[in-house]
Scaffold this active site. Structure first.
Site, short mmCIF file in Angstrom:
data_model
loop_
_atom_site.label_atom_id
_atom_site.label_comp_id
_atom_site.label_asym_id
_atom_site.label_seq_id
_atom_site.Cartn_x
_atom_site.Cartn_y
_atom_site.Cartn_z
N GLN A 46 39.13 50.10 40.05
CA GLN A 46 39.13 51.48 39.58
C GLN A 46 37.79 51.87 38.96
OE1 GLN A 46 42.41 52.11 36.88
NE2 GLN A 46 43.96 51.85 38.46
N GLU A 112 32.18 51.24 29.84
CA GLU A 112 33.38 50.39 29.68
C GLU A 112 33.16 49.40 28.55
OE1 GLU A 112 34.34 48.75 33.53
OE2 GLU A 112 34.99 50.68 34.29
N HIS A 240 43.69 41.89 31.42
CA HIS A 240 43.22 43.26 31.18
C HIS A 240 44.11 43.85 30.10
CE1 HIS A 240 41.85 47.32 31.68
NE2 HIS A 240 40.97 46.95 32.58
N ARG A 286 36.98 42.69 26.53
CA ARG A 286 38.39 42.58 26.91
C ARG A 286 39.17 41.47 26.22
NH1 ARG A 286 38.05 43.61 33.27
NH2 ARG A 286 37.30 45.69 32.88
N HIS A 347 44.38 39.49 35.12
CA HIS A 347 43.55 40.43 35.88
C HIS A 347 42.47 39.74 36.71
CE1 HIS A 347 41.58 44.24 36.71
NE2 HIS A 347 40.47 43.86 36.11
N GLU A 371 35.30 36.74 43.78
CA GLU A 371 36.13 36.23 42.67
C GLU A 371 36.49 34.75 42.83
OE1 GLU A 371 39.15 39.00 41.45
OE2 GLU A 371 40.10 37.52 40.14
N ARG A 382 34.47 37.76 31.58
CA ARG A 382 33.65 38.67 32.41
C ARG A 382 33.48 40.03 31.73
NH1 ARG A 382 35.06 42.72 36.27
NH2 ARG A 382 37.26 42.14 36.05
N SER A 387 32.22 42.35 38.30
CA SER A 387 32.78 41.52 39.38
C SER A 387 32.35 42.03 40.76
CB SER A 387 34.29 41.52 39.28
OG SER A 387 34.83 40.99 40.44
P1 FAD Z 1 39.29 40.43 47.28
O1 FAD Z 1 38.82 41.80 47.26
O2 FAD Z 1 40.55 40.13 46.56
O3 FAD Z 1 39.46 39.97 48.79
C1 FAD Z 1 40.03 38.73 49.10
C2 FAD Z 1 40.37 38.72 50.57
O4 FAD Z 1 40.76 37.41 50.96
C3 FAD Z 1 41.51 39.63 50.96
O5 FAD Z 1 41.19 40.25 52.17
C4 FAD Z 1 42.68 38.66 51.16
O6 FAD Z 1 43.67 39.13 52.03
C5 FAD Z 1 41.95 37.48 51.73
N1 FAD Z 1 42.63 36.19 51.60
C6 FAD Z 1 43.08 35.58 50.48
N2 FAD Z 1 43.61 34.39 50.80
C7 FAD Z 1 43.47 34.24 52.14
C8 FAD Z 1 43.84 33.23 53.06
N3 FAD Z 1 44.46 32.10 52.69
N4 FAD Z 1 43.57 33.42 54.38
C9 FAD Z 1 42.96 34.57 54.80
N5 FAD Z 1 42.60 35.55 53.97
C10 FAD Z 1 42.86 35.38 52.66
N6 FAD Z 1 35.99 44.68 39.24
C11 FAD Z 1 34.92 45.45 38.97
O7 FAD Z 1 33.78 44.98 38.99
N7 FAD Z 1 35.09 46.78 38.71
C12 FAD Z 1 36.32 47.36 38.68
O8 FAD Z 1 36.43 48.56 38.45
C13 FAD Z 1 37.45 46.56 38.94
N8 FAD Z 1 38.70 47.07 38.87
C14 FAD Z 1 39.77 46.31 39.23
C15 FAD Z 1 41.04 46.87 39.27
C16 FAD Z 1 42.12 46.11 39.70
C17 FAD Z 1 43.49 46.73 39.75
C18 FAD Z 1 41.93 44.77 40.10
C19 FAD Z 1 43.07 43.95 40.60
C20 FAD Z 1 40.66 44.19 40.03
C21 FAD Z 1 39.58 44.94 39.59
N9 FAD Z 1 38.31 44.40 39.54
C22 FAD Z 1 37.23 45.20 39.24
C23 FAD Z 1 38.05 43.05 39.99
C24 FAD Z 1 37.52 43.13 41.45
O9 FAD Z 1 38.22 44.14 42.14
C25 FAD Z 1 37.67 41.85 42.20
O10 FAD Z 1 37.23 40.77 41.42
C26 FAD Z 1 36.88 41.89 43.49
O11 FAD Z 1 37.29 43.00 44.24
C27 FAD Z 1 37.05 40.62 44.27
O12 FAD Z 1 36.49 40.80 45.54
P2 FAD Z 1 36.61 39.62 46.58
O13 FAD Z 1 36.00 40.12 47.83
O14 FAD Z 1 36.11 38.38 45.98
O15 FAD Z 1 38.19 39.42 46.74
C1 SIN Z 2 38.86 48.74 35.00
O1 SIN Z 2 38.67 49.75 35.65
O2 SIN Z 2 39.21 48.72 33.82
C2 SIN Z 2 38.62 47.43 35.66
C3 SIN Z 2 37.22 47.09 35.55
C4 SIN Z 2 37.01 45.64 35.81
O3 SIN Z 2 37.94 44.88 36.01
O4 SIN Z 2 35.84 45.26 35.78
#
Ligand code: FAD
Ligand code: SIN
Length: 530
Positions: A46, A112, A240, A286, A347, A371, A382, A387
């Site tokens: 978000q 934030e 969170h 946080r 979170h 992540e 964090r 992230s």
């Molecule tokens: P993800 O975006 O989670 O992608 C992981 C991918 O791996 C997905 O496609 C999933 O299906 C796939 N996968 C998982 N396991 C397997 C498997 N075994 N086989 C095949 N595919 C698999 N961070 C910020 O910096 N700013 C924000 O504003 C923020 N807001 C957030 C709000 C919410 C509600 C949440 C939940 C998180 C938020 N975060 C925020 C954290 C941030 O969104 C995540 O840390 C970040 O998006 C992680 O990206 P990623 O590509 O590492 O993983």
């Molecule tokens: C949020 O919008 O509060 C999430 C931000 C984050 O996880 O970094």
């Protein structure tokens, strides 16, 4: 079935997609993703992406905010890379087509918790959805990229999977891809690659209450651990502070940007209680806010605290947070007038698969970013919106690294197919559902915001027992998505508890009542599980 590719990318969130788009310039890329391609933590982000954009902001300020939030466990070199390369990656996202919110022609910058400046680049309150949309569109245009949806990676392929005598030629662990369940066809495919990128995201589903969608089952950490990679800092699970009370599963997030906009946390007496806990009050880091809410709820016996936006300009609130406004209305809460009931939920996982500054893990041929990784950026907690930034910076660094080291690639040897001889289709799926729920409850009750040795030891005994049962079930049963996830959730729960027991102090997100003090003399170091 065998599929050969230059780059295998596990995951289609921001980390996997950003790496894939860069790597596609060097060779063929297969992106394997568990569900529909947009389903990821990224899609729900978000608040936005932290970056030094404002004229009066400095790299030093963002670095210091990150180090301070991380309780000085962050690796300074990683943090410097993160912060200094951030603005360039934001520009690249804009070039790719991400439409960030603007104020006139300039990027609108939010604030934030833990940030001393306005530096959060965002797309209203649905930043992740916009980023995911643009990256998927760019990936779809590239002829070198093939997307495999509803494909679940089971395990990484290493020298342990080589045929017979081939094994002797390898004295270090190397990764050549993964075994993957095609969940639609119900077959296990062998994906072979010279380079594998682990981008499977977080592990929020290890806990009963989480902001993370159901895909976040820690698969990458579990697969890497089984393959022998170093894992670190798993005790640092970020809760969170503000998710909407009783909003279902996953818990609906009320972005920290709302507090950055001026919202105030209040207890049932209407008190701005955060003033008693930290000089930054509702905008403290946080870990401090989540612990303060936990303490207030334990003291009062209430179910939630509230977020107060009633003093803010209502049209501006609706304009900045259209998604949060609408979602709360569905729960009969008008955020411009009514107190918003909030509680903390799991979170973000600050720990993960250890990488160097180029995203390389301790297994050759295997990279990790996003992540799932532990790049050293987050330390013990964090900083908000670091992230998405980390995913961009380290995916890009990994792509540069694989380009520079193309000539050192280890060719793919002869690999055995998936062997499930002797296994049966089970009709005991209630065991899987029950064990998943039991682990989530144990982790929530005993390994949550406040921990103690007794709780951690009790949790370990129970999770060990469940792990044994899961192992027994796994070796005699044909794999399904549910079973793969349960095996991984059990493994990650075990790693979180063990890491928590190893750290004999409280720091950042890990608070243990038996060791309430921070002990820099002995514990200013990562918790590594080899
Ligand atoms: P993800 O975006 O989670 O992608 C992981 C991918 O791996 C997905 O496609 C999933 O299906 C796939 N996968 C998982 N396991 C397997 C498997 N075994 N086989 C095949 N595919 C698999 N961070 C910020 O910096 N700013 C924000 O504003 C923020 N807001 C957030 C709000 C919410 C509600 C949440 C939940 C998180 C938020 N975060 C925020 C954290 C941030 O969104 C995540 O840390 C970040 O998006 C992680 O990206 P990623 O590509 O590492 O993983
Ligand atoms: C949020 O919008 O509060 C999430 C931000 C984050 O996880 O970094």
């Amino acid at each position: 079935m065998e599929i050969k590719t230059d780059f295998l990318v596990l995951g289609s969130g921001i980390a996997g997609l950003f790496f894939a788009i860069h790597a596609a310039e060097l060779g063929t890329v297969a992106i394997v993703t568990k569900k529909e391609k947009a389903e990821s933590n990224t899609n729900y982000a978000q608040g936005g992406i932290a970056s030094v954009i404002a004229q009066d902001d400095t790299y030093d300020s963002h670095i210091e905010d990150t180090m301070k939030a991380g309780a000085y466990l962050c690796h300074r070199d990683s943090v410097e890379a993160l912060v200094k390369e951030g603005p360039h990656q934001i520009e690249e996202l804009i070039d790719i087509g991400v439409a960030f919110t603007r104020k006139g022609t300039a990027l609108d910058l939010g604030k934030e918790g833990g940030h001393s400046m306005h530096r959060i680049v965002h797309a209203a309150d649905l930043t992740g959805k916009e980023v995911e949309r643009a990256l998927l569109a760019r990936a779809a245009e590239h002829p070198n990229i093939t997307m495999y949806e509803n494909h679940v990676a089971i395990d990484l392929i290493t020298e342990h999977h080589l045929f017979g005598t081939d094994k002797k030629h390898y004295n270090t662990t190397h990764c050549w891809g993964a075994y993957v369940l095609d969940a639609e066809e119900n077959v296990v495919k062998t994906f072979l690659a010279t380079t594998t990128m682990l981008a499977t995201g977080g592990a929020g589903q290890v806990y009963l209450h989480t902001t993370n969608p159901t895909i976040a089952t820690g698969d990458g950490v579990a697969m890497a651990h089984r393959a022998g990679a170093k894992i670190a800092n798993m005790e640092f699970i970020q809760f969170h502070p503000t998710t909407l009370f009783n909003s279902g599963s996953p818990s609906f997030l009320i972005s920290e940007a709302v507090r950055g906009f001026g919202a105030i946390l209040r207890n049932a007496d209407g008190e701005d209680f955060m003033k008693r806990y930290h000089p930054m009050a509702s905008l403290a880091p946080r870990d401090i806010v989540a612990r303060a809410i936990d303490a207030e709820l334990k003291r009062s016996g209430d179910d939630f605290v509230t977020l107060d936006l009633s003093h803010l300009d209502a049209p501006a609130v609706r304009e900045h947070f259209p998604n949060i406004y609408q979602r709360c209305l569905r729960h009969s809460i008008d955020i411009t007038k009514d107190p918003v009931p909030v509680v903390p939920a799991a979170h973000y996982s600050c720990g993960g698969v250890v990488t160097d500054l180029n995203g390389q893990t301790t297994i050759s041929g295997l990279y990790a970013c996003g992540e799932v990784s532990m790049t050293g950026v987050h330390g013990a907690n964090r900083l908000a919106s670091n992230s998405l930034l980390e995913a961009l910076v380290f995916a890009s660094r990994a792509a540069v690294h694989v380009r520079e080291f193309r000539e050192k690639i280890v060719p793919i040897p002869s690999i055995g197919p998936w062997d499930d001889s002797g296994t049966i289709n089970s009709d005991e799926w209630v065991l899987v559902a029950h064990d998943r729920r039991e682990i989530q409850q144990i982790m929530w009750d005993y390994v949550g915001i406040v921990r103690s040795n007794i709780r951690l030891e009790r949790a370990l005994r129970r999770v060990e027992l469940i792990q044994k049962e899961v192992r027994d079930f796994y070796i005699r049963t044909k794999v399904t998505e549910g079973l793969i996830e349960l095996r991984n959730i059990a493994c990650v729960a075990d790693l979180i508890i063990r890491s928590g027991l190893l750290r004999k102090e409280s720091r950042g997100l890990h608070y243990n009542t038996d060791f309430p003090a921070t002990d820099d003399a002995h514990w200013l170091k990562d918790t590594v599980i080899d």
